[in-house]
Design an enzyme around this catalytic site. Structure first.
Site, PDB file in Angstrom:
ATOM      1  N   ASP A  26       0.917  -1.359  -0.186  1.00 34.92           N
ATOM      2  CA  ASP A  26      -0.254  -0.043   0.130  1.00 34.92           C
ATOM      3  C   ASP A  26       0.936   1.258  -0.057  1.00 34.92           C
ATOM      4  O   ASP A  26       2.017   1.181   0.313  1.00 34.92           O
ATOM      5  CB  ASP A  26      -0.941   0.035   1.177  1.00 34.92           C
ATOM      6  CG  ASP A  26      -2.071   0.980   0.936  1.00 34.92           C
ATOM      7  OD1 ASP A  26      -2.309   1.374  -0.008  1.00 34.92           O
ATOM      8  OD2 ASP A  26      -2.843   1.352   2.082  1.00 34.92           O
ATOM      9  N   ASP A  52      -4.366  -2.328  -3.539  1.00 33.05           N
ATOM     10  CA  ASP A  52      -5.658  -1.811  -3.673  1.00 33.05           C
ATOM     11  C   ASP A  52      -5.234  -0.731  -4.837  1.00 33.05           C
ATOM     12  O   ASP A  52      -6.214   0.185  -5.031  1.00 33.05           O
ATOM     13  CB  ASP A  52      -6.054  -1.181  -2.363  1.00 33.05           C
ATOM     14  CG  ASP A  52      -5.146  -0.083  -1.793  1.00 33.05           C
ATOM     15  OD1 ASP A  52      -4.070   0.401  -2.286  1.00 33.05           O
ATOM     16  OD2 ASP A  52      -5.487   0.314  -0.546  1.00 33.05           O
ATOM     17  N   HIS A 109      -9.562  -0.114   2.597  1.00 34.75           N
ATOM     18  CA  HIS A 109     -10.044  -0.052   3.641  1.00 34.75           C
ATOM     19  C   HIS A 109     -11.313  -0.934   3.729  1.00 34.75           C
ATOM     20  O   HIS A 109     -12.427  -0.303   4.045  1.00 34.75           O
ATOM     21  CB  HIS A 109     -10.483   1.410   3.692  1.00 34.75           C
ATOM     22  CG  HIS A 109      -9.294   2.147   3.430  1.00 34.75           C
ATOM     23  ND1 HIS A 109      -8.072   2.551   4.523  1.00 34.75           N
ATOM     24  CD2 HIS A 109      -8.646   2.976   2.309  1.00 34.75           C
ATOM     25  CE1 HIS A 109      -7.226   3.326   3.916  1.00 34.75           C
ATOM     26  NE2 HIS A 109      -7.554   3.545   2.755  1.00 34.75           N
TER      27      HIS A 109
END
Length: 156
Positions: free
Chosen positions: A7, A68, A118
């Site tokens: 990330d 992500d 998230h």
């Protein structure tokens, strides 16, 4: 099989940023992170992948990278990156990092998996914590590729 979660974070875009990477192989786990004084989220997302791949010392591993970042995952999985290479990265940002990524990618059998950020994935959440802590830390490094690109936009 090696699993890498990644990330990136940026406080402002551009702004202070950081990356977080977690590598796992069997019962081994390694966490990496660094912060930079001025960068972008996309650069940190890509740098997280690069730093993870750099840790693998022997060639030929099956590597699954969970990210992500649609920017990173789609650029590789949808083949955009190879079109950019053919055009010499003309008009593309982050060419310096993509050029670091390609030889690392070519050493292994790499598969990307996009995960929603998230959304409760424990390893993605851990990478986010590492990235944010790094971005908020002291003694932030200089993202030379970004600052050089920003001061000379025709360079890449």
């Amino acid at each position: 099989m090696i699993t890498i979660y990644t990330d990136g974070a940026s406080r402002g875009n551009p702004g202070p940023g950081g990356y977080g990477t977690v590598l796992m192989h069997r019962h081994h786990k390694k966490e990496l992170s660094e912060g930079f004084r001025k960068t972008t989220n996309n650069r940190m997302e890509l740098l997280a992948v690069i730093k993870g791949l750099e840790q693998i010392k022997k060639e030929g591993w099956d590597v699954t990278i969970y990210s992500d970042s649609k920017y990173v995952v789609d650029s590789v999985s949808k083949g955009w990156l190879w079109g950019w290479v053919k055009k010499g990265f003309k008009g593309k940002k982050n060419a310096d990092l993509w050029r670091k990524f390609i030889p690392l990618y070519n050493k292994h059998n790499v598969k990307f998996v996009w995960v929603k950020g998230h959304a409760g994935n424990p390893m993605n959440e851990r990478c986010d914590q590492l990235a944010v802590q790094a971005a908020d830390g002291n003694n932030l490094k200089i993202d030379e590729g970004f600052e050089e690109q920003e001061s000379n936009p025709d360079l890449f």
